[in-house]
Design a protein around this motif. Structure first.
Motif, mmCIF file in Angstrom:
data_model
loop_
_atom_site.group_PDB
_atom_site.id
_atom_site.type_symbol
_atom_site.label_atom_id
_atom_site.label_comp_id
_atom_site.label_asym_id
_atom_site.label_seq_id
_atom_site.Cartn_x
_atom_site.Cartn_y
_atom_site.Cartn_z
ATOM 1 N N LYS A 70 44.209 38.420 -35.050
ATOM 2 C CA LYS A 70 42.922 37.839 -35.986
ATOM 3 C C LYS A 70 41.950 38.752 -36.361
ATOM 4 O O LYS A 70 42.095 39.913 -36.128
ATOM 5 C CB LYS A 70 42.071 36.860 -34.864
ATOM 6 N N GLU A 71 40.958 38.260 -37.564
ATOM 7 C CA GLU A 71 40.091 39.212 -37.962
ATOM 8 C C GLU A 71 39.110 39.486 -37.100
ATOM 9 O O GLU A 71 38.816 38.977 -36.120
ATOM 10 C CB GLU A 71 39.543 38.657 -39.469
ATOM 11 N N ARG A 72 38.472 40.754 -37.512
ATOM 12 C CA ARG A 72 37.294 41.085 -36.779
ATOM 13 C C ARG A 72 36.255 40.084 -36.796
ATOM 14 O O ARG A 72 35.767 39.445 -38.038
ATOM 15 C CB ARG A 72 36.881 42.532 -37.112
ATOM 16 N N MET A 78 27.628 39.513 -20.849
ATOM 17 C CA MET A 78 28.401 38.439 -21.403
ATOM 18 C C MET A 78 28.930 37.337 -19.878
ATOM 19 O O MET A 78 29.254 37.942 -19.036
ATOM 20 C CB MET A 78 29.841 38.808 -21.878
ATOM 21 N N ASN A 79 28.488 36.209 -20.107
ATOM 22 C CA ASN A 79 28.497 35.455 -18.999
ATOM 23 C C ASN A 79 29.398 34.038 -19.332
ATOM 24 O O ASN A 79 29.658 33.806 -20.529
ATOM 25 C CB ASN A 79 27.153 34.794 -18.512
ATOM 26 N N SER A 80 29.807 33.135 -18.285
ATOM 27 C CA SER A 80 30.603 32.258 -18.490
ATOM 28 C C SER A 80 31.872 32.539 -19.298
ATOM 29 O O SER A 80 32.173 31.771 -20.394
ATOM 30 C CB SER A 80 29.595 31.159 -19.078
ATOM 31 N N LEU A 81 32.316 33.482 -19.255
ATOM 32 C CA LEU A 81 33.464 33.961 -20.166
ATOM 33 C C LEU A 81 34.621 33.059 -20.040
ATOM 34 O O LEU A 81 34.808 32.556 -19.211
ATOM 35 C CB LEU A 81 34.127 35.483 -19.765
ATOM 36 N N LYS A 82 35.062 33.018 -21.343
ATOM 37 C CA LYS A 82 36.331 32.254 -21.566
ATOM 38 C C LYS A 82 37.671 32.955 -22.073
ATOM 39 O O LYS A 82 37.488 34.130 -22.606
ATOM 40 C CB LYS A 82 36.071 31.086 -22.684
ATOM 41 N N PRO A 83 38.881 32.420 -22.156
ATOM 42 C CA PRO A 83 39.964 33.238 -22.534
ATOM 43 C C PRO A 83 39.903 33.739 -23.774
ATOM 44 O O PRO A 83 40.561 34.627 -24.355
ATOM 45 C CB PRO A 83 41.180 32.267 -22.097
ATOM 46 N N ASP A 84 39.033 32.707 -24.751
ATOM 47 C CA ASP A 84 39.189 32.892 -26.337
ATOM 48 C C ASP A 84 37.933 33.940 -26.402
ATOM 49 O O ASP A 84 37.972 34.618 -27.486
ATOM 50 C CB ASP A 84 38.418 31.618 -26.943
ATOM 51 N N ASP A 85 37.519 34.682 -25.505
ATOM 52 C CA ASP A 85 36.441 35.687 -25.650
ATOM 53 C C ASP A 85 37.451 37.291 -25.594
ATOM 54 O O ASP A 85 36.773 38.021 -25.504
ATOM 55 C CB ASP A 85 35.640 35.930 -24.480
ATOM 56 N N THR A 86 38.665 37.033 -25.142
ATOM 57 C CA THR A 86 39.569 37.901 -25.038
ATOM 58 C C THR A 86 39.634 39.083 -26.267
ATOM 59 O O THR A 86 39.775 38.235 -27.380
ATOM 60 C CB THR A 86 41.080 37.721 -24.591
ATOM 61 N N GLY A 87 39.595 40.280 -26.038
ATOM 62 C CA GLY A 87 39.617 40.914 -27.686
ATOM 63 C C GLY A 87 39.199 42.387 -27.387
ATOM 64 O O GLY A 87 38.507 42.777 -26.312
ATOM 65 N N MET A 88 39.234 43.209 -28.187
ATOM 66 C CA MET A 88 38.687 44.480 -28.311
ATOM 67 C C MET A 88 37.237 44.304 -28.885
ATOM 68 O O MET A 88 37.144 43.640 -29.852
ATOM 69 C CB MET A 88 39.473 45.662 -29.319
ATOM 70 N N TYR A 89 36.188 44.954 -28.161
ATOM 71 C CA TYR A 89 34.961 45.009 -28.489
ATOM 72 C C TYR A 89 34.438 46.309 -29.297
ATOM 73 O O TYR A 89 34.654 47.109 -28.488
ATOM 74 C CB TYR A 89 34.012 44.200 -27.276
ATOM 75 N N SER A 137 28.142 40.224 -40.390
ATOM 76 C CA SER A 137 29.109 40.539 -41.260
ATOM 77 C C SER A 137 29.749 41.870 -40.945
ATOM 78 O O SER A 137 28.738 42.922 -40.893
ATOM 79 C CB SER A 137 28.772 40.353 -42.877
ATOM 80 N N SER A 138 30.806 42.381 -40.802
ATOM 81 C CA SER A 138 31.149 43.659 -40.257
ATOM 82 C C SER A 138 31.092 44.682 -41.664
ATOM 83 O O SER A 138 30.955 45.747 -41.498
ATOM 84 C CB SER A 138 32.762 43.655 -39.943
ATOM 85 N N TRP A 183 30.922 52.960 -36.280
ATOM 86 C CA TRP A 183 31.780 52.107 -35.426
ATOM 87 C C TRP A 183 32.319 52.984 -34.111
ATOM 88 O O TRP A 183 32.538 53.951 -34.266
ATOM 89 C CB TRP A 183 33.044 51.503 -36.094
ATOM 90 N N GLY A 184 32.198 52.443 -32.920
ATOM 91 C CA GLY A 184 32.830 52.978 -31.928
ATOM 92 C C GLY A 184 34.264 52.889 -31.690
ATOM 93 O O GLY A 184 34.836 52.180 -32.854
ATOM 94 N N GLN A 185 34.837 53.441 -30.587
ATOM 95 C CA GLN A 185 36.359 52.845 -30.640
ATOM 96 C C GLN A 185 36.578 51.911 -30.011
ATOM 97 O O GLN A 185 38.000 51.520 -30.022
ATOM 98 C CB GLN A 185 36.759 54.357 -29.832
ATOM 99 N N GLY A 186 35.851 51.135 -29.450
ATOM 100 C CA GLY A 186 36.092 49.686 -28.777
ATOM 101 C C GLY A 186 36.467 49.847 -27.225
ATOM 102 O O GLY A 186 36.772 51.019 -26.637
ATOM 103 N N THR A 187 36.195 48.635 -26.658
ATOM 104 C CA THR A 187 36.556 48.563 -25.254
ATOM 105 C C THR A 187 37.105 47.279 -25.081
ATOM 106 O O THR A 187 36.658 46.219 -25.700
ATOM 107 C CB THR A 187 35.228 48.705 -24.315
#
Length: 125
Positions: free
Chosen positions: A45-47, A84-95, A108-109, A115-119
């Motif tokens: 998916k897109e950022r 981040m509370n009430s996390l859902k599977p759709d929240d999965t990703g690199m942040y 808008s990116s 930019w950081g390296q992500g977590t």
């Protein structure tokens, strides 16, 4: 120059919570005066923009996270947070955290130039 380092990612079950941090080292910028944002990217998916906070403390959130995520900034520690509370599977990703001098389009990116390296955040059902 602004150097950003994220931390706090991990694996949680649906409904759980995580707090992401982004430590900034800013050269030539006053940290309190820059716009900061959180973005995420899932595999295939897109950022997308998640949340942003401007120098005056005003915040913006993606509709998908409103009421569940809170962005904040500690100017004394040069650190950005995302609770981040009430996390859902759709929240999965690199942040990723990102910085730009002015919040023209906070979720808008393209305007962000640091930019950081992500977590990684993984939410299981």
């Amino acid at each position: 120059q602004v150097r950003l380092v994220e931390s706090g990612g991990g694996s949680v079950q649906s409904g759980g919570s995580l707090r992401l941090s982004c430590a900034a080292a800013a050269s030539g910028y006053t940290y309190s005066r820059i716009c900061m944002g959180w973005f995420r990217q899932a595999v295939g998916k897109e950022r997308e923009g998640v949340a942003a906070i401007d120098s005056d403390g005003s915040t913006s959130y993606a509709d998908s996270v409103k009421g569940r995520f809170t962005i904040s900034k500690d100017n004394a520690k040069n650190t950005l947070y995302l609770q981040m509370n009430s996390l859902k599977p759709d929240d999965t990703g690199m942040y990723y955290c990102a910085a730009v001098s002015i919040c023209f389009s906070p979720l808008s990116s393209s305007p962000y130039n640091y930019w950081g390296q992500g977590t990684q955040v993984t939410v299981s059902s």
